[in-house]
Design an enzyme around this catalytic site. Structure first.
Site, PDB file in Angstrom:
ATOM      1  N   ILE A 298       9.007   6.785  16.706  1.00 15.97           N
ATOM      2  CA  ILE A 298       8.641   7.513  15.477  1.00 15.97           C
ATOM      3  C   ILE A 298       7.421   8.419  15.693  1.00 15.97           C
ATOM      4  O   ILE A 298       7.429   9.592  15.336  1.00 15.97           O
ATOM      5  CB  ILE A 298       8.350   6.543  14.306  1.00 15.97           C
ATOM      6  CG1 ILE A 298       9.512   5.548  14.110  1.00 15.97           C
ATOM      7  CG2 ILE A 298       8.065   7.304  13.019  1.00 15.97           C
ATOM      8  CD1 ILE A 298      10.792   6.123  13.576  1.00 15.97           C
TER       9      ILE A 298
ATOM     10  N   ARG B  68       2.055  14.475  13.454  1.00 13.87           N
ATOM     11  CA  ARG B  68       2.422  14.269  12.044  1.00 13.87           C
ATOM     12  C   ARG B  68       2.433  15.578  11.246  1.00 13.87           C
ATOM     13  O   ARG B  68       1.635  15.777  10.325  1.00 13.87           O
ATOM     14  CB  ARG B  68       1.479  13.258  11.394  1.00 13.87           C
ATOM     15  CG  ARG B  68       1.521  11.925  12.079  1.00 13.87           C
ATOM     16  CD  ARG B  68       0.689  10.902  11.378  1.00 13.87           C
ATOM     17  NE  ARG B  68       1.451  10.199  10.355  1.00 13.87           N
ATOM     18  CZ  ARG B  68       0.990   9.129   9.720  1.00 13.87           C
ATOM     19  NH1 ARG B  68      -0.201   8.664   9.985  1.00 13.87           N
ATOM     20  NH2 ARG B  68       1.720   8.527   8.805  1.00 13.87           N
TER      21      ARG B  68
ATOM     22  N   ARG C 249      -3.606  10.677   4.990  1.00  6.91           N
ATOM     23  CA  ARG C 249      -2.501  11.619   4.953  1.00  6.91           C
ATOM     24  C   ARG C 249      -1.763  11.604   3.609  1.00  6.91           C
ATOM     25  O   ARG C 249      -1.196  12.609   3.188  1.00  6.91           O
ATOM     26  CB  ARG C 249      -1.542  11.252   6.087  1.00  6.91           C
ATOM     27  CG  ARG C 249      -0.368  12.130   6.224  1.00  6.91           C
ATOM     28  CD  ARG C 249       0.461  11.712   7.415  1.00  6.91           C
ATOM     29  NE  ARG C 249       1.795  12.274   7.351  1.00  6.91           N
ATOM     30  CZ  ARG C 249       2.089  13.493   7.730  1.00  6.91           C
ATOM     31  NH1 ARG C 249       1.163  14.281   8.213  1.00  6.91           N
ATOM     32  NH2 ARG C 249       3.323  13.947   7.625  1.00  6.91           N
TER      33      ARG C 249
ATOM     34  N   CYS D 280      -4.323   8.403   9.910  1.00  7.09           N
ATOM     35  CA  CYS D 280      -4.399   7.782  11.235  1.00  7.09           C
ATOM     36  C   CYS D 280      -4.131   8.813  12.325  1.00  7.09           C
ATOM     37  O   CYS D 280      -3.295   9.690  12.164  1.00  7.09           O
ATOM     38  CB  CYS D 280      -3.340   6.693  11.349  1.00  7.09           C
ATOM     39  SG  CYS D 280      -3.718   5.243  10.389  1.00  7.09           S
TER      40      CYS D 280
ATOM     41  N   ARG E 132      -8.590  -0.196   5.212  1.00  3.36           N
ATOM     42  CA  ARG E 132      -7.731   0.824   4.609  1.00  3.36           C
ATOM     43  C   ARG E 132      -6.437   0.215   4.083  1.00  3.36           C
ATOM     44  O   ARG E 132      -5.872   0.706   3.111  1.00  3.36           O
ATOM     45  CB  ARG E 132      -7.362   1.893   5.648  1.00  3.36           C
ATOM     46  CG  ARG E 132      -8.490   2.842   5.989  1.00  3.36           C
ATOM     47  CD  ARG E 132      -7.973   3.950   6.865  1.00  3.36           C
ATOM     48  NE  ARG E 132      -6.707   4.448   6.334  1.00  3.36           N
ATOM     49  CZ  ARG E 132      -5.778   5.079   7.049  1.00  3.36           C
ATOM     50  NH1 ARG E 132      -5.961   5.293   8.326  1.00  3.36           N
ATOM     51  NH2 ARG E 132      -4.669   5.499   6.480  1.00  3.36           N
TER      52      ARG E 132
ATOM     53  N   ASP F 123       5.168   0.502  11.929  1.00  3.80           N
ATOM     54  CA  ASP F 123       3.920  -0.084  11.431  1.00  3.80           C
ATOM     55  C   ASP F 123       3.735  -1.542  11.869  1.00  3.80           C
ATOM     56  O   ASP F 123       2.707  -2.144  11.586  1.00  3.80           O
ATOM     57  CB  ASP F 123       3.862   0.003   9.893  1.00  3.80           C
ATOM     58  CG  ASP F 123       3.537   1.411   9.420  1.00  3.80           C
ATOM     59  OD1 ASP F 123       3.201   2.265  10.260  1.00  3.80           O
ATOM     60  OD2 ASP F 123       3.610   1.656   8.198  1.00  3.80           O
TER      61      ASP F 123
ATOM     62  N   LYS G  58       0.837  -1.208   0.000  1.00  7.92           N
ATOM     63  CA  LYS G  58       0.000   0.000   0.000  1.00  7.92           C
ATOM     64  C   LYS G  58       0.873   1.261   0.000  1.00  7.92           C
ATOM     65  O   LYS G  58       0.653   2.180  -0.779  1.00  7.92           O
ATOM     66  CB  LYS G  58      -0.900  -0.006   1.238  1.00  7.92           C
ATOM     67  CG  LYS G  58      -1.535   1.323   1.536  1.00  7.92           C
ATOM     68  CD  LYS G  58      -2.412   1.274   2.757  1.00  7.92           C
ATOM     69  CE  LYS G  58      -1.711   1.562   4.068  1.00  7.92           C
ATOM     70  NZ  LYS G  58      -1.384   2.967   4.319  1.00  7.92           N
ATOM     71  N   ASN G  59       1.882   1.280   0.870  1.00  6.86           N
ATOM     72  CA  ASN G  59       2.681   2.503   1.017  1.00  6.86           C
ATOM     73  C   ASN G  59       3.644   2.728  -0.145  1.00  6.86           C
ATOM     74  O   ASN G  59       4.271   3.770  -0.235  1.00  6.86           O
ATOM     75  CB  ASN G  59       3.445   2.489   2.350  1.00  6.86           C
ATOM     76  CG  ASN G  59       2.509   2.715   3.527  1.00  6.86           C
ATOM     77  OD1 ASN G  59       1.331   3.031   3.344  1.00  6.86           O
ATOM     78  ND2 ASN G  59       3.024   2.541   4.734  1.00  6.86           N
TER      79      ASN G  59
HETATM   80  C1  UD1 Z   1       4.864   6.726   6.277  1.00  8.31           C
HETATM   81  C2  UD1 Z   1       3.911   5.553   6.171  1.00  8.31           C
HETATM   82  C3  UD1 Z   1       3.428   5.140   7.541  1.00  8.31           C
HETATM   83  C4  UD1 Z   1       4.622   4.856   8.456  1.00  8.31           C
HETATM   84  C5  UD1 Z   1       5.594   6.029   8.456  1.00  8.31           C
HETATM   85  C6  UD1 Z   1       6.881   5.765   9.225  1.00  8.31           C
HETATM   86  C7  UD1 Z   1       2.871   5.969   4.016  1.00  8.31           C
HETATM   87  C8  UD1 Z   1       1.639   6.310   3.259  1.00  8.31           C
HETATM   88  N1  UD1 Z   1       2.785   5.967   5.344  1.00  8.31           N
HETATM   89  O1  UD1 Z   1       4.145   7.810   6.842  1.00  8.31           O
HETATM   90  O2  UD1 Z   1       2.636   3.958   7.397  1.00  8.31           O
HETATM   91  O3  UD1 Z   1       4.167   4.643   9.775  1.00  8.31           O
HETATM   92  O4  UD1 Z   1       5.975   6.360   7.104  1.00  8.31           O
HETATM   93  O5  UD1 Z   1       7.507   4.636   8.729  1.00  8.31           O
HETATM   94  O6  UD1 Z   1       3.889   5.653   3.437  1.00  8.31           O
HETATM   95  N2  UD1 Z   1       7.507  14.396  10.364  1.00  8.31           N
HETATM   96  C9  UD1 Z   1       7.716  15.725  10.633  1.00  8.31           C
HETATM   97  N3  UD1 Z   1       7.522  16.638   9.616  1.00  8.31           N
HETATM   98  C10 UD1 Z   1       7.159  16.249   8.363  1.00  8.31           C
HETATM   99  C11 UD1 Z   1       6.960  14.877   8.095  1.00  8.31           C
HETATM  100  C12 UD1 Z   1       7.146  13.963   9.120  1.00  8.31           C
HETATM  101  O7  UD1 Z   1       8.051  16.096  11.756  1.00  8.31           O
HETATM  102  O8  UD1 Z   1       6.998  17.109   7.491  1.00  8.31           O
HETATM  103  C13 UD1 Z   1       7.711  13.399  11.457  1.00  8.31           C
HETATM  104  C14 UD1 Z   1       6.433  12.626  11.779  1.00  8.31           C
HETATM  105  O9  UD1 Z   1       5.619  13.337  12.672  1.00  8.31           O
HETATM  106  C15 UD1 Z   1       6.990  11.352  12.377  1.00  8.31           C
HETATM  107  C16 UD1 Z   1       8.286  11.137  11.580  1.00  8.31           C
HETATM  108  O10 UD1 Z   1       8.603  12.403  10.998  1.00  8.31           O
HETATM  109  O11 UD1 Z   1       7.295  11.554  13.731  1.00  8.31           O
HETATM  110  C17 UD1 Z   1       8.204  10.088  10.494  1.00  8.31           C
HETATM  111  O12 UD1 Z   1       7.105  10.373   9.654  1.00  8.31           O
HETATM  112  P1  UD1 Z   1       7.111  10.015   8.092  1.00  8.31           P
HETATM  113  O13 UD1 Z   1       8.267   9.128   7.795  1.00  8.31           O
HETATM  114  O14 UD1 Z   1       6.994  11.283   7.329  1.00  8.31           O
HETATM  115  O15 UD1 Z   1       5.767   9.215   7.959  1.00  8.31           O
HETATM  116  P2  UD1 Z   1       4.720   9.278   6.776  1.00  8.31           P
HETATM  117  O16 UD1 Z   1       5.427   9.487   5.483  1.00  8.31           O
HETATM  118  O17 UD1 Z   1       3.605  10.167   7.143  1.00  8.31           O
END
Ligand code: UD1
Length: 418
Positions: free
Chosen positions: A327, A121, A92, A116, A397, A305, A22-23
């Site tokens: 995370i 985030r 998201r 979620c 989902r 995850d 999915k991701n």
């Molecule tokens: C993706 C995955 C999700 C997984 C996560 C971490 C998808 C669709 N989702 O989510 O299933 O749990 O990676 O492996 O691929 N952060 C910031 N600022 C930003 C972006 C992120 O501070 O602009 C922080 C987040 O709050 C979090 C950390 O960085 O604490 C990691 O998030 P991120 O790797 O960006 O997760 P997603 O891409 O949202």
């Protein structure tokens, strides 16, 4: 709202087919919007997040056609429309259309994302990546507004941390920018690498995906492409955890051991055995589960995850398992529900202390987010008697036919439609 009814205590056997990730699929659907040539994706899972993302592509005017083998996305005639908050709220990953729209139109306006409820985030890193390539970015009235009327220009993007989504935004923006872009502190997740492979098939020049430093030479001369996405390592890890809680042995067809190293190491420490087969990976359970120390980390560390699913295993191990979530700050919503099944779990900030070994007993529980919900299903497979999991739409989902796949392996599980 559908429920799942599970009668615990049946060991698993047979084989389960692991779907496409999915991701990996979600950013690839967004990437289709970069190009005027069509993109064919042949391993998208049939889950509601993917259906939702395809709907978003359709709202912008992309022509989406699908049959049993592939989804084809022709974004030659997209327009910079607005996607309503109701659609964005659910997921998201809709954030990922920001960079492609900016590349195509020199401007983009996208609602701040939902998804979620596992923490704040923020999106600051996505915005930072776009600014580094010359875009003006602001947040106004719940919308991200980005402008690069003269086009994006290659540059150096230094991400404050290895965010998966921000790396994907940076990659897509860079493919449309003039000149060379260096992405420093890039996330190394297999899904990021798979996006790079998809973009390369579409004509992009990218080096270093899978390392912390990615180089992109733009702008891309787009061409029609077909891409077969990677298998879902989180789905595979979830079924491995199902064997760990329920016992028995199953083959995870299509699973790739090399994407699951940290999870496998932890499973082995807990007494579970895994080995590669011709078609994927075989997992074999034990009735002497051992406790472990788990800390979630960016790839190649233990995936956040899979944290909830491994907590279900820890509930059955004889001894104390310590789980640190590094995370996301609010990713223990499964804990009160697991306690309803009799688990002994104490929370202290970002650490969960799981005292395992006491038998779990079936109860009514509530799904709260995608991975939290599946941990309740796993616990239900091991619990005595009947467990009812409510709000199953969270599971839909991200898991393709979860109840059917588990039932195929001998679990007593049925979906009750209401
Ligand atoms: C993706 C995955 C999700 C997984 C996560 C971490 C998808 C669709 N989702 O989510 O299933 O749990 O990676 O492996 O691929 N952060 C910031 N600022 C930003 C972006 C992120 O501070 O602009 C922080 C987040 O709050 C979090 C950390 O960085 O604490 C990691 O998030 P991120 O790797 O960006 O997760 P997603 O891409 O949202």
């Amino acid at each position: 709202m559908d429920q799942l009814r599970i009668i615990g205590g049946q060991p698993l056997s047979g084989a389960v087919s692991i779907a496409g990730a999915k991701n990996a699929g979600l950013p690839q659907i967004a990437a289709a919007l970069l190009s005027t040539a069509p993109l064919e994706l042949t391993n998208l899972p049939k889950v509601s997040d993917v259906a939702n993302m395809l709907r978003v592509a359709g709202i912008y005017g992309a022509e989406v056609t699908q049959d049993a083998r592939a989804v084809r996305i022709d974004a030659s005639a997209i327009e910079p429309r607005e996607v309503d908050y109701e659609t964005v709220r659910k997921m998201r990953a809709t954030m990922l259309v920001l960079a492609p729209l900016l590349v195509r139109f020199g401007k983009a306006r996208v609602s701040l994302p939902g998804g979620c409820a596992i923490g704040a985030r923020p999106v600051d890193m996505h915005l930072k990546a776009l600014s580094a390539l010359g875009a003006t970015v602001s947040v106004e009235g719940g919308y991200i507004v980005a402008d690069a009327a003269a086009g994006l220009t290659g540059g150096r993007i230094v991400l404050p941390g290895p965010s998966v989504g921000a790396t994907e935004t940076a990659l897509m923006a860079a493919t449309g920018a003039r000149g060379e872009t260096e992405i420093v502190n890039a996330a190394r997740e297999p899904e990021v690498v798979d996006l790079a492979h998809c973009l390369i098939a579409m004509g992009a020049e990218i080096e270093g995906a899978g390392t912390h430093r990615i180089l992109v030479r733009g702008p891309t001369q787009w061409r029609a492409a077909s891409h077969h996405g990677i298998p879902d390592r989180i789905e595979a890890g979830t079924y491995a955890a199902a064997v760990a809680v329920a016992g028995g042995q199953i083959e995870l067809v299509n699973a790739r051991l090399e994407h699951m190293a940290a999870a496998c190491q932890t499973l082995e420490a807990m007494g579970i055995t895994l080995w590669p087969s011709d078609r994927g990976v075989v997992v074999s359970g034990t009735d002497r589960r051992k406790p472990a120390e788990i800390a979630t980390e960016p790839y190649p560390g233990f995936p956040t995850d899979l944290q909830a699913q491994f907590m279900a295993i820890a509930c059955l191990a004889s001894g104390t398992t310590i789980i640190r979530e590094t995370i996301f700050e609010n990713r223990f919503m499964h804990v009160p529900e697991l306690r309803r099944l009799g688990a002994d779990i104490t929370l202290s900030g970002s650490t969960a202390i799981v005292r395992g070994g006491a038998p779990l007993k079936g109860a009514q529980v509530m799904a709260t987010d995608l991975r939290a919900s599946v941990s309740l299903v796993l616990a239900g497979l091991a619990a005595e008697g009947e467990t009812i999991v409510n709000r199953v739409y969270h599971l839909d989902r991200g898991y393709e036919h979860l109840d059917r796949k588990l039932a195929q392996c001998g679990a007593q599980i049925e979906r009750i439609s209401q």
